[in-house]
Every structure is written in C-alpha cells, then in structure tokens.
Scaffold this motif. Sequence first.
Motif, mmCIF file in Angstrom:
data_model
loop_
_atom_site.group_PDB
_atom_site.id
_atom_site.type_symbol
_atom_site.label_atom_id
_atom_site.label_comp_id
_atom_site.label_asym_id
_atom_site.label_seq_id
_atom_site.Cartn_x
_atom_site.Cartn_y
_atom_site.Cartn_z
ATOM 1 N N ASP A 66 101.840 20.420 52.137
ATOM 2 C CA ASP A 66 100.873 20.875 51.150
ATOM 3 C C ASP A 66 101.325 20.661 49.838
ATOM 4 N N VAL A 94 101.798 17.030 49.170
ATOM 5 C CA VAL A 94 100.469 16.317 48.904
ATOM 6 C C VAL A 94 99.773 16.705 47.293
ATOM 7 N N LEU A 95 100.144 17.981 47.018
ATOM 8 C CA LEU A 95 99.637 18.473 45.588
ATOM 9 C C LEU A 95 100.341 17.771 44.801
ATOM 10 N N TYR A 119 104.551 21.405 38.782
ATOM 11 C CA TYR A 119 105.193 22.317 39.659
ATOM 12 C C TYR A 119 104.512 23.634 39.338
ATOM 13 N N ASP A 146 102.825 15.121 44.776
ATOM 14 C CA ASP A 146 103.063 13.379 44.716
ATOM 15 C C ASP A 146 101.909 12.700 44.890
ATOM 16 N N VAL A 147 100.737 13.223 45.465
ATOM 17 C CA VAL A 147 99.591 12.506 45.796
ATOM 18 C C VAL A 147 98.499 13.030 44.703
ATOM 19 N N GLU A 148 98.264 14.233 44.515
ATOM 20 C CA GLU A 148 97.402 14.810 43.650
ATOM 21 C C GLU A 148 97.871 15.120 42.485
#
Lengths: 189, 83
Positions: free
Chosen positions: A129, A132-133, A141, A135-137
């Motif tokens: 989770d 993905v949040l 932090y 590095d992808v989304e």
Amino acid sequence: MTADSEFAAVALPLLPAIARVAHALTVDDADADDLVQETFLRAYKHWRTFERGSDCKSWLSAICRNAFFEQRRRESRSTAVEDQELESLAAARLHNSARASGVDNMFSRLDLGPAIARAIEALEPRYRDVVVLVDVEDFSYEQVAEALGIPIGTVRSRLYRARRQLQEALLAFAVDAGYATASAPIRPE
Amino acid sequence: MPNRSECEAVVRQLWPYLDGAVSESQRERIVAHLEGCVNCASHFDFAQSFLDAVAAARPHLPANEVLRVRVMSALMAEGFEAQ
C-alpha cells in the motif's frame, strides 16, 4: 528546615523502594541504576512541587515511571531512524550486487514494467500500500501518513523496506532472465 | 578524495534525499558530496532509475490494486479502521 535537608529526610530514604520500581521496569541492573539517578535528579529539581504531607513514594514512583517511558520512546524513535538509514545503505549494497552481476543498468535498459507489477503484488499489503501510494500514485509521506492513519516514521520504514524487497526481487529476476553481462552471485550483501 | 565516513553519512540519506524529504542544509551537503564522489553518485543514480521504473510500471499494475489502495486510503482518512 531547608529544602535540601527536607529532600534528604523525606525523599532520599525512599531510594531502595524506587530502585525496586526501576528494576521492575527495566529488568536490567545498569539501566535501573541510571533510571534511579534520573528519578532523583528530577525529583530534586521539582521538589518544590511536591505536595507536603502527601505520599512521597507514590510521587517518586510516578516520576520514575514517566522517566522510563520517555526514555523508551526516545530509544524507539532513534532505533526507527537507524533502521531507515540502514535501508538506504542496503540500497547502495544492492547496487554493488547489481554491478557485480552485470545488471546495474537494468532499470534504464530493460522494460521491467510487468516484473515490477508482479513484485509489487507479491509484497505484504502493509508494504504494498505504501509503495503504491508514494512511488506510483505520487503521494507525499505526510499524505500517506494521514490517509492510512500511521506515523510518518512508519511510512518511511515501510516504504524503504518495500523498495528493498522490490529491488531484491528485480535483481534476481534480471539475473535469472539472463540479462546479466557477467556471472556473479546475485545475493545482496 | 571523498572520505569513507562522509560517504556513509550521505548514503544513509539516499531515500529521503531522492524523495525530497531532507532539510535544505542536508540537501546542499549531499549535492556537494555527490559532485565529487563518483561511487556515491552512482548509487543515487541507480536508486533514482529504480524509482523511475516503478513509477513507469503503473500501467502494468492491476487497475483494481491501484483503485483498492486509493479507496482504502480515502476511507481510512474518514476514520475507517481496517480489521
């Protein structure tokens, strides 16, 4: 009676009792001694706030407990920071392994999209989770911490751990798939 | 010639630096070191190319996975507690 003599008469005789409290909390002689010292230093500094006639043993015990838990919180914070920094060092070691395996340009040279997706899916949900949040989304932090209701330190720890697991998986994949230009052990140090 | 302890101190900040999560003074120290240390710079380049590759893998992720994470995050921001 001066404040010091009052402290000597009322608080100091309770040292053995507070030492037992400290030992029960720390379960370590040296740590317990440090804690007793810290307790009496604090007690001396705040002696004027001690309510005359009340139970001094309870007052000192509370100071001892507070000092112990504050110390533990500090240690757990510094351990967390150390863990996060070790993950950064692990990333450099993994780069060395990739170099030794002849795949150090794998991320720029190869289309690892499907392999990355599989590696992400294979992560434990709590790591998946966060990675993905961030590095992808492209969440920060702070946004992840707020969204998942976890401290920023936990976001960092999970993120860096997730990245290391992904890098290890991808390094193994690149070598197994024969992308290496040299044969060398692929296991990260 | 970069010294070893400075290299280690800089590499310890690799991920926070690449995420833009270091202070301005830390950033300046790291940038100055990387300009003179080829080896450390190569570690940072490798890690950055990894992050670029992960970001570029988005189309390969199952749509449901991305959506699940997004919806769960939104729910939790509203107070939903997973298990």
